[in-house]
Design a protein around this motif. Structure first.
Motif, PDB file in Angstrom:
ATOM      1  N   VAL A 219       0.833  -1.203   0.000  1.00 49.13           N
ATOM      2  CA  VAL A 219       0.000   0.000   0.000  1.00 49.13           C
ATOM      3  C   VAL A 219       0.869   1.255   0.000  1.00 49.13           C
ATOM      4  CG1 VAL A 219      -1.635   1.361   1.359  1.00 49.13           C
ATOM      5  CG2 VAL A 219      -2.019  -1.091   1.036  1.00 49.13           C
ATOM      6  N   LYS A 220       1.903   1.262   0.831  1.00 50.78           N
ATOM      7  CA  LYS A 220       2.779   2.429   0.892  1.00 50.78           C
ATOM      8  C   LYS A 220       3.469   2.677  -0.447  1.00 50.78           C
ATOM      9  CE  LYS A 220       5.149   3.241   4.640  1.00 50.78           C
ATOM     10  NZ  LYS A 220       6.054   3.096   5.822  1.00 50.78           N
ATOM     11  N   ALA A 221       3.881   1.599  -1.116  1.00 54.02           N
ATOM     12  CA  ALA A 221       4.540   1.750  -2.413  1.00 54.02           C
ATOM     13  C   ALA A 221       3.565   2.190  -3.503  1.00 54.02           C
ATOM     14  CB  ALA A 221       5.205   0.433  -2.799  1.00 54.02           C
ATOM     15  N   LEU A 222       2.295   1.814  -3.349  1.00 53.27           N
ATOM     16  CA  LEU A 222       1.294   2.131  -4.363  1.00 53.27           C
ATOM     17  C   LEU A 222       0.603   3.467  -4.121  1.00 53.27           C
ATOM     18  CD1 LEU A 222      -0.384  -1.388  -4.644  1.00 53.27           C
ATOM     19  CD2 LEU A 222       0.894  -0.232  -6.465  1.00 53.27           C
ATOM     20  N   ALA A 223       0.852   4.093  -2.992  1.00 48.85           N
ATOM     21  CA  ALA A 223       0.117   5.306  -2.605  1.00 48.85           C
ATOM     22  C   ALA A 223       0.119   6.366  -3.698  1.00 48.85           C
ATOM     23  CB  ALA A 223       0.692   5.872  -1.310  1.00 48.85           C
ATOM     24  N   ASN A 224       1.250   6.536  -4.372  1.00 49.13           N
ATOM     25  CA  ASN A 224       1.352   7.566  -5.406  1.00 49.13           C
ATOM     26  C   ASN A 224       1.155   7.014  -6.816  1.00 49.13           C
ATOM     27  OD1 ASN A 224       1.927   9.644  -3.525  1.00 49.13           O
ATOM     28  ND2 ASN A 224       4.068   8.981  -3.432  1.00 49.13           N
ATOM     29  N   LYS A 225       0.919   5.708  -6.927  1.00 47.05           N
ATOM     30  CA  LYS A 225       0.724   5.094  -8.244  1.00 47.05           C
ATOM     31  C   LYS A 225      -0.733   4.781  -8.528  1.00 47.05           C
ATOM     32  CE  LYS A 225       5.049   2.951  -9.622  1.00 47.05           C
ATOM     33  NZ  LYS A 225       5.630   1.743 -10.244  1.00 47.05           N
ATOM     34  N   VAL A 226      -1.571   4.855  -7.518  1.00 47.90           N
ATOM     35  CA  VAL A 226      -2.976   4.471  -7.638  1.00 47.90           C
ATOM     36  C   VAL A 226      -3.849   5.717  -7.555  1.00 47.90           C
ATOM     37  CG1 VAL A 226      -4.851   3.153  -6.586  1.00 47.90           C
ATOM     38  CG2 VAL A 226      -2.554   2.185  -6.685  1.00 47.90           C
TER      39      VAL A 226
END
Length: 362
Positions: free
Chosen positions: A169-176
């Motif tokens: 989730v932390k890695a995807l926060a700015n990709k989603v």
């Protein structure tokens, strides 16, 4: 799975500290809701299933321990390297059809109406509160978090560690662009760095549309919790995803119950279903389905093509790792159900599914 008895004990055997860690799923409980308008009816202290209340105790853990030490298994984990097809960002961006890719366990990425949709993304090596102990992946993910292109929507079924992965989730926060989750699960995402305007929480039977695709949260028979003090404090559920060309059902985790037939009556038929089929045992049969129940759930929701999920990535029960696929295929053939089982990372066209190959057999 989260705090279910089998996952608690699997990590228990790693070390005493890991036992306590998984049993508690970390002491930290859900943070206080930031929305002052949240009312007690929509946001109660505890959520409950529609047909039964699931309870577990230390005695259940003892039963699991006994079963673990007395159950003989031929292959708890794969004895050969599982086939994994690499996925590229360009492949996902250029895809024109409605397709599904299994990333492992219950994690999938779909292209629907030209949009990228992920469900329960878990990229960590272990389904555990700690990455040095706990159920470890059988295989690598077919694409890394860093290599993923921008994702339009992520849906989460519930807060257990094999479905809600903090690192992912932390890695995807700015990709989603948008996360759609059950009630109170959004508080975790916001705490981990996802902007609140990207998060939508739903109750059962509520819907939210993003770019013309409608997402509806439906009931399951399960439970939630990541710590000793937050049991059932967040909601759980399944997902109905209705796009222009395809209607798909993502089961999340559930025991078999009458809710599947209700989903079928309200929203069926479905072009494609992703049904929990794995990590089952009589000791926790109320909250996870046996393969025959998984096939019946697919029939109940009026699915056309079924893909078993929740298997082939983590050792979370006492059956052999390949057993869910063998049994699901056998039962689906007996029941006249079209089952598919793509290899990890293999492209599956929803409108033209490929025949099953028994990739889980060396």
């Amino acid at each position: 799975m989260g705090t279910s008895p089998q996952n608690e004990f699997i990590t228990m055997k790693k070390s005493l500290f890991a036992t306590l860690g998984v049993l508690s799923m970390s002491i930290a409980s859900l943070t206080a809701c930031t929305n002052t308008e949240k009312d007690s009816e929509r946001y109660p202290d505890k959520y409950v299933n529609t047909e039964m209340e699931y309870k577990s105790s230390f005695g259940d853990i003892v039963d699991v321990m006994k079963s673990y030490f007395t159950t003989e298994r031929a292959e708890p984990t794969p004895t050969f390297e599982l086939p994994v097809h690499a996925i590229t960002a360009e492949q996902l961006i250029d895809e024109q059809s409605d397709v599904v890719y299994r990333l492992g366990h219950s994690s999938v990425i779909m292209k629907l109406d030209g949009q990228l949709v992920m469900a329960d993304p878990v990229f960590s090596d272990r389904a555990s509160p700690v990455q040095w102990a706990g159920p470890k992946r059988f295989h690598q993910t077919p694409i890394t978090l860093e290599a993923l292109p921008n994702i339009d929507v992520v849906v989460i079924s519930h807060d257990h560690y094999d479905h809600l992965d903090k690192a992912s989730v932390k890695a995807l926060a700015n990709k989603v662009d948008h996360f759609i989750v059950p009630l109170k699960v959004g508080d975790y995402l916001i705490k981990w760095g996802v902007p609140s305007e990207k998060v939508t929480e739903l109750a059962w039977w509520e819907s939210h549309s993003v770019n013309g695709i409608e997402y509806t949260l439906a009931p399951t028979q399960h439970f939630s919790g990541r710590g000793l003090t937050d049991r059932d404090s967040t909601l759980w559920g399944s997902w109905i995803i209705d796009s222009k060309e395809s209607k798909v059902f993502f089961s999340g985790d559930s025991g078999y119950f009458g809710g599947f037939a209700e989903i079928g009556e309200k929203y069926g038929p479905f072009d494609f279903t992703m049904i929990e089929t794995g990590a089952y045992n009589e000791l926790w049969s109320q909250i996870h389905m046996f393969p025959e129940q998984s096939v019946q759930a697919h029939i109940d929701v009026k699915g056309k093509v079924m893909m078993p999920i929740h298997n082939s990535t983590f050792d979370l029960a006492m059956h052999d790792w390949y057993e869910p696929m063998n049994k699901a295929l056998e039962i689906s053939e007996e029941r006249g159900v079209t089952m598919v089982s793509p290899e990890i990372g293999q492209r599956l066209d929803i409108a033209n599914p490929m025949p099953v190959t028994k990739w889980w057999q060396q």
